[in-house]
Design a protein around this motif. Structure first.
Motif, PDB file in Angstrom:
ATOM      1  N   SER A 136      91.684  -3.260  10.934  1.00 14.53           N
ATOM      2  CA  SER A 136      90.423  -3.836  11.397  1.00 14.53           C
ATOM      3  C   SER A 136      89.269  -2.907  11.042  1.00 14.53           C
ATOM      4  CB  SER A 136      90.456  -4.063  12.911  1.00 14.53           C
ATOM      5  OG  SER A 136      89.206  -4.492  13.390  1.00 14.53           O
ATOM      6  N   THR A 139      87.280  -2.471  14.831  1.00 16.88           N
ATOM      7  CA  THR A 139      87.970  -1.851  15.964  1.00 16.88           C
ATOM      8  C   THR A 139      88.615  -0.539  15.530  1.00 16.88           C
ATOM      9  OG1 THR A 139      88.443  -4.056  16.846  1.00 16.88           O
ATOM     10  CG2 THR A 139      89.671  -2.218  17.780  1.00 16.88           C
ATOM     11  N   ILE A 145      92.292  -5.119  19.734  1.00 18.27           N
ATOM     12  CA  ILE A 145      91.389  -6.065  19.082  1.00 18.27           C
ATOM     13  C   ILE A 145      91.230  -7.314  19.945  1.00 18.27           C
ATOM     14  CG2 ILE A 145      90.988  -7.477  17.025  1.00 18.27           C
ATOM     15  CD1 ILE A 145      92.752  -5.506  15.482  1.00 18.27           C
ATOM     16  N   SER A 166      94.608  -2.398  16.692  1.00 21.88           N
ATOM     17  CA  SER A 166      94.074  -2.022  15.378  1.00 21.88           C
ATOM     18  C   SER A 166      94.811  -0.809  14.802  1.00 21.88           C
ATOM     19  CB  SER A 166      92.584  -1.703  15.497  1.00 21.88           C
ATOM     20  OG  SER A 166      92.082  -1.161  14.295  1.00 21.88           O
TER      21      SER A 166
END
Length: 351
Positions: A136, A139, A145, A166
């Motif tokens: 991600s 994040t 997340i 993440s």
């Protein structure tokens, strides 16, 4: 007066006769009513219970509801009279209804570290469900997340909450370079410049190569690797299967030797073969009692010779493949002047 008493007597007599007739009528009716054995209603759905009691000629009286983890919502928790009791038609049966297990509000776990999310779940009487990981951009690594049930929704106490965590930003893949036949320190610099990490350094033996030379690596040259890919280097050494800590590649050892007291300055020369050929690290005069301090990388097999007034005072050998069992530091061997090691002149450099 006699007339009044006469009428009172007639009234009381009529009232007594009417009461007696009513009492015996009710008694006769109740004795003639059918007796029913009350079934087990606990745990049954309220609709089923109402239908059952109505068909049996009994009246269901709801006296209350409450949360109960043992019974589903709208199930009968208790009844009065108890199951198996004899009851006449037309009587009341008191029942309590379950509101189901108590629900709590799911806390907002988004953007917080996984360990903290686990604490919040336990505090709110929820369990960890399935944990999935993905990359991600928004994040941070090891932060949540999203999760299901969603934040601020209600769920049963003790139920599970699934988490999506993440792994951080998706690492960029690079091509594993060809580092064979490079010295360990040079190969380490190449890998570091590509933002890769060395996970293991293992010794191997090839009598046709110099000590400290990379013989092979995994993944092999040309492979796609990322910063999360574990890299193992196989380095030429005297013994096979020894392990060296990668931390040694980024550390130094301080070697110290104190000069003996005296009046005149002493000529100090320190030579080493850590870079291949023998070179002088120091070649100056020092005052008596001063300390000679030398920083040496522990990942390179090194011999350090200290000469005082052209006499070999001390030899220190550093073997990166030997580890101190207690402390984990490299073992240093200090020896008296070696008979087979010939001191060299201050400016002489040899292989």
């Amino acid at each position: 007066m006699k007339l009044i008493l006469k009428y009172c007597f007639i009234f009381l007599l009529a009232f007594s006769i009417a009461g007696t007739i009513g009492f015996y009528s009710i008694r006769l009716f109740t004795q003639s009513a059918d007796e029913i054995v009350l079934p087990q209603l606990t745990g049954k759905n309220i609709i089923y219970v109402l239908e059952t009691l109505t068909n049996m000629g009994l009246n269901a009286k709801l006296y209350g509801t409450r949360y109960d983890d043992a019974f589903p919502r709208y199930a009968v928790i208790s009844q009065d009279p108890q199951p198996g009791s004899t009851i006449k038609k037309g009587r009341d049966v008191i029942i309590y209804i379950s509101k189901g297990a108590k629900e709590n509000i799911i806390p907002d776990l988004r953007q917080i570290p996984l360990e903290q999310a686990m604490i919040l779940l336990e505090k709110n009487e929820f369990k960890k469900g399935h944990v999935s990981f993905t990359y991600s951009v928004k994040t941070k690594n090891k932060c949540v997340i999203a999760h299901y049930p969603e934040p601020f929704s209600t769920a049963l106490k003790g139920s599970s909450c699934d988490l999506l965590v993440s792994r951080g930003i998706n690492p960029v893949a690079v091509i594993m370079p060809d580092i064979t036949r490079l010295r360990l320190e040079k190969a380490s610099a190449v890998i570091e410049n590509l933002h890769l990490d060395i996970s293991q350094i293992i010794s191997n033996v090839d009598p046709h190569q110099d000590w400290g030379i990379i013989l092979s690596s995994t993944p092999h040259a040309g492979s796609h690797v990322t910063e999360n890919t574990p890299i193992t280097l196989f380095v030429n050494a005297l013994e096979k299967g020894r392990h060296m800590s990668p931390d040694k590649l980024n550390s130094l050892i301080l070697l110290t030797h104190s000069l003996s007291p005296g009046i005149l300055k002493q000529h100090v020369r320190v030579e080493t073969d850590m870079f291949g050929p023998i070179i002088n690290l120091y070649n100056e005069y020092m005052k008596p009692g001063e300390d000679i301090n030398i920083l040496v990388p522990p990942a390179i097999k090194t011999r350090v010779n200290i000469f005082i007034d052209q006499t070999l005072e001390k030899t220190i050998i550093i073997d990166p493949w030997k580890e101190d069992i207690d402390a984990g530091d490299s073992i240093l061997w200090e020896s008296s002047p070696l008979q087979f090691y010939q001191p060299i002149s201050p400016d002489w450099v040899t292989n």
